[in-house]
Design a protein around this motif. Sequence first.
Motif, PDB file in Angstrom:
ATOM      1  N   LYS A  10      -0.176  -3.630  14.441  1.00  0.00           N
ATOM      2  CA  LYS A  10       1.215  -3.614  13.624  1.00  0.00           C
ATOM      3  C   LYS A  10       1.199  -4.964  12.888  1.00  0.00           C
ATOM      4  O   LYS A  10       1.341  -5.822  13.460  1.00  0.00           O
ATOM      5  CB  LYS A  10       2.200  -3.080  14.697  1.00  0.00           C
ATOM      6  N   ASN A  11       2.239  -4.853  12.023  1.00  0.00           N
ATOM      7  CA  ASN A  11       2.816  -5.922  11.294  1.00  0.00           C
ATOM      8  C   ASN A  11       1.969  -6.853  10.765  1.00  0.00           C
ATOM      9  O   ASN A  11       2.179  -7.904  10.408  1.00  0.00           O
ATOM     10  CB  ASN A  11       3.725  -6.594  12.382  1.00  0.00           C
ATOM     11  N   ARG A  12       0.699  -6.702  10.589  1.00  0.00           N
ATOM     12  CA  ARG A  12      -0.312  -7.295   9.970  1.00  0.00           C
ATOM     13  C   ARG A  12      -0.291  -7.334   8.678  1.00  0.00           C
ATOM     14  O   ARG A  12       0.141  -6.519   8.271  1.00  0.00           O
ATOM     15  CB  ARG A  12      -1.600  -7.160  10.632  1.00  0.00           C
ATOM     16  N   LYS A  13      -0.771  -8.293   7.886  1.00  0.00           N
ATOM     17  CA  LYS A  13      -0.545  -8.522   6.524  1.00  0.00           C
ATOM     18  C   LYS A  13      -1.861  -7.647   6.078  1.00  0.00           C
ATOM     19  O   LYS A  13      -2.991  -7.917   6.701  1.00  0.00           O
ATOM     20  CB  LYS A  13      -0.668  -9.836   6.074  1.00  0.00           C
ATOM     21  N   LYS A  14      -1.802  -6.747   5.105  1.00  0.00           N
ATOM     22  CA  LYS A  14      -2.940  -6.042   4.668  1.00  0.00           C
ATOM     23  C   LYS A  14      -3.671  -6.606   3.593  1.00  0.00           C
ATOM     24  O   LYS A  14      -2.928  -6.633   2.660  1.00  0.00           O
ATOM     25  CB  LYS A  14      -2.466  -4.598   4.435  1.00  0.00           C
ATOM     26  N   ILE A  15      -4.970  -7.061   3.840  1.00  0.00           N
ATOM     27  CA  ILE A  15      -5.734  -7.356   2.607  1.00  0.00           C
ATOM     28  C   ILE A  15      -6.741  -6.245   2.236  1.00  0.00           C
ATOM     29  O   ILE A  15      -7.557  -5.958   3.217  1.00  0.00           O
ATOM     30  CB  ILE A  15      -6.254  -8.817   2.939  1.00  0.00           C
ATOM     31  N   LEU A  16      -6.976  -6.015   1.049  1.00  0.00           N
ATOM     32  CA  LEU A  16      -7.877  -5.113   0.543  1.00  0.00           C
ATOM     33  C   LEU A  16      -8.830  -5.679  -0.287  1.00  0.00           C
ATOM     34  O   LEU A  16      -8.596  -6.534  -1.094  1.00  0.00           O
ATOM     35  CB  LEU A  16      -7.066  -3.795  -0.445  1.00  0.00           C
ATOM     36  N   LEU A 109      -7.075   4.611  -6.010  1.00  0.00           N
ATOM     37  CA  LEU A 109      -7.578   3.672  -5.269  1.00  0.00           C
ATOM     38  C   LEU A 109      -6.366   2.734  -4.922  1.00  0.00           C
ATOM     39  O   LEU A 109      -6.436   2.342  -3.607  1.00  0.00           O
ATOM     40  CB  LEU A 109      -8.617   2.750  -5.942  1.00  0.00           C
ATOM     41  N   VAL A 110      -5.375   2.527  -5.807  1.00  0.00           N
ATOM     42  CA  VAL A 110      -4.341   1.830  -5.485  1.00  0.00           C
ATOM     43  C   VAL A 110      -3.402   2.354  -4.441  1.00  0.00           C
ATOM     44  O   VAL A 110      -3.162   1.955  -3.390  1.00  0.00           O
ATOM     45  CB  VAL A 110      -3.503   1.282  -6.454  1.00  0.00           C
ATOM     46  N   ARG A 111      -2.977   3.776  -4.930  1.00  0.00           N
ATOM     47  CA  ARG A 111      -2.085   4.456  -3.959  1.00  0.00           C
ATOM     48  C   ARG A 111      -2.771   4.733  -2.345  1.00  0.00           C
ATOM     49  O   ARG A 111      -1.737   4.539  -1.567  1.00  0.00           O
ATOM     50  CB  ARG A 111      -1.915   5.964  -4.449  1.00  0.00           C
ATOM     51  N   GLU A 112      -3.851   5.051  -2.379  1.00  0.00           N
ATOM     52  CA  GLU A 112      -4.354   5.427  -0.934  1.00  0.00           C
ATOM     53  C   GLU A 112      -4.847   3.935  -0.132  1.00  0.00           C
ATOM     54  O   GLU A 112      -5.005   4.100   0.999  1.00  0.00           O
ATOM     55  CB  GLU A 112      -5.997   5.983  -1.132  1.00  0.00           C
ATOM     56  N   ASN A 113      -4.707   2.617  -0.767  1.00  0.00           N
ATOM     57  CA  ASN A 113      -5.083   1.663   0.222  1.00  0.00           C
ATOM     58  C   ASN A 113      -3.939   0.723  -0.252  1.00  0.00           C
ATOM     59  O   ASN A 113      -3.967  -0.368  -0.745  1.00  0.00           O
ATOM     60  CB  ASN A 113      -6.277   0.972  -0.481  1.00  0.00           C
ATOM     61  N   PRO A 114      -2.706   0.794   0.442  1.00  0.00           N
ATOM     62  CA  PRO A 114      -1.491   0.301   0.354  1.00  0.00           C
ATOM     63  C   PRO A 114      -2.018  -1.250   0.975  1.00  0.00           C
ATOM     64  O   PRO A 114      -2.638  -1.432   2.041  1.00  0.00           O
ATOM     65  CB  PRO A 114      -0.413   0.591   1.234  1.00  0.00           C
ATOM     66  N   ALA A 115      -1.647  -2.399   0.398  1.00  0.00           N
ATOM     67  CA  ALA A 115      -2.076  -3.807   0.714  1.00  0.00           C
ATOM     68  C   ALA A 115      -1.163  -4.724   0.219  1.00  0.00           C
ATOM     69  O   ALA A 115      -0.390  -4.414  -0.809  1.00  0.00           O
ATOM     70  CB  ALA A 115      -3.471  -3.901   0.030  1.00  0.00           C
ATOM     71  N   ASP A 116      -0.977  -5.596   1.093  1.00  0.00           N
ATOM     72  CA  ASP A 116      -0.161  -7.111   0.539  1.00  0.00           C
ATOM     73  C   ASP A 116      -0.847  -7.950  -0.373  1.00  0.00           C
ATOM     74  O   ASP A 116      -0.059  -8.503  -1.397  1.00  0.00           O
ATOM     75  CB  ASP A 116       0.366  -7.903   1.579  1.00  0.00           C
ATOM     76  N   LEU A 117      -2.106  -7.712  -0.631  1.00  0.00           N
ATOM     77  CA  LEU A 117      -2.953  -8.511  -1.495  1.00  0.00           C
ATOM     78  C   LEU A 117      -4.122  -7.829  -1.541  1.00  0.00           C
ATOM     79  O   LEU A 117      -4.915  -7.313  -0.712  1.00  0.00           O
ATOM     80  CB  LEU A 117      -3.041 -10.112  -0.863  1.00  0.00           C
ATOM     81  N   ILE A 118      -4.590  -7.681  -2.982  1.00  0.00           N
ATOM     82  CA  ILE A 118      -5.893  -7.281  -3.229  1.00  0.00           C
ATOM     83  C   ILE A 118      -6.954  -8.456  -3.519  1.00  0.00           C
ATOM     84  O   ILE A 118      -6.553  -9.522  -4.369  1.00  0.00           O
ATOM     85  CB  ILE A 118      -5.907  -6.203  -4.414  1.00  0.00           C
TER      86      ILE A 118
END
Length: 383
Positions: A10-16, A109-118
């Motif tokens: 939880k609450n982690r920053k998501k990086i794709l 690809l963008v919609r299905e993989n919400p991320a704080d940074l790619i």
Amino acid sequence: MTHQVTSTGKNRKKILFLFSDTGGGHRSATEAMIEALDLEFPGVFESAMVDFLVDYYPRPLNRAPEIYPPISRLPQAWGFSYKASNSRTRTRMLNQLSYPYLRRAAGRLVRENPADLIVSVHPLVNTNLMRAMRKSPRPFITVVTDMVTTHAFWYDRRADLVVVPTEQAKERGIHFGVPEGNLRVIGLPVADKFCRPVGDPLAFRDAQGWRRDLPVILLVGGGDGMGPVKRVAKAINEAALPATLVVICGRNAELKADLEALDWKMPAHLYGFTREMPAFMAASDMLLTKAGPGTISEAFIAGLPLVLYARLPGQEDGNVTYVIEEKAGVWAPRPREVVEAARHWVLDPAARAEASAASRRMARPEAARQIARLIADQVGVLP
Ligand code: UDP
């Protein structure tokens, strides 16, 4: 599995991370960055790696990882298409032409993989994806995994940062329109196990049954044991150099079986895919290999002189000139040239030590962690 979430919470920053298994060290560089994020910032990031070609792009692009090995065995065709597409005007035209065809895939690809940074680790995903994100842009970093002759597809001026391994790759970025302030020369991310001190090389030699009193020639044809490994091994054997030959055949079981059947005139040890590459490199005196960026960067860290015997025209040309210009190795496209280069370093330890020092000077063991800190900075995580 092409879509992997490597750490969650939880609450982690998501990086794709967007990569594809089309050689060129994209996967190992991605894994090295994810590992570095977890080491530098434990529990802070949730990383996902997506093979965008396989999972999202339409036919025939989604078959690229299957098609890549046979195509890369046709160097002329590969070199032609690489060079023909490698200019600002031509990449712009190709991106324009392909956008209608890739727009939906990029949007999904963008919609299905919400991320704080790619983070893009592949040349073919940058422009179309950033175009698809026009209305809701996300922080975007490109990490270039070719060393010098980097393709124009890598560079899009909209990326927040473009990380490159060499000054030459930075110059090309400027040439292709990336603002200089957005380019960072850092190095190629390499797995942490290569960057830490390894155990005693002599103890490793003993454990493997390699003689202590002979120099060790290590021969590796990438993860898949590709290229002319068999011809090179045979030529070295015919020359019966006063050395031990260690061949890593990777996942190529046929190659290993063929070499096992050879009449060996010198001490030789044959292996399949190994996870202990850092120990193999540390216990060896030179590396004979194709010009893959991952293996070359690892060899620099181990301070190994390099004999490069194959390269993909275009993309890997620069890897070869880079190694030669820095005197860390030689280009030997024919087996007899490989033998002569190896013989020289076997018989002349002083020349070998010089090439080894040159190789070590090129090492960038901090690259993955530096990139991890850049990512953290971009998403507002303070070290
Ligand atoms: N490798 C490995 N074990 C093996 C053979 C290769 O771990 O038995 C690793 C090697 O250390 C490197 C990668 O596979 O990290 C190959 O990457 P490179 O960029 O050199 O070539 P590619 O095969 O991706 O074109």
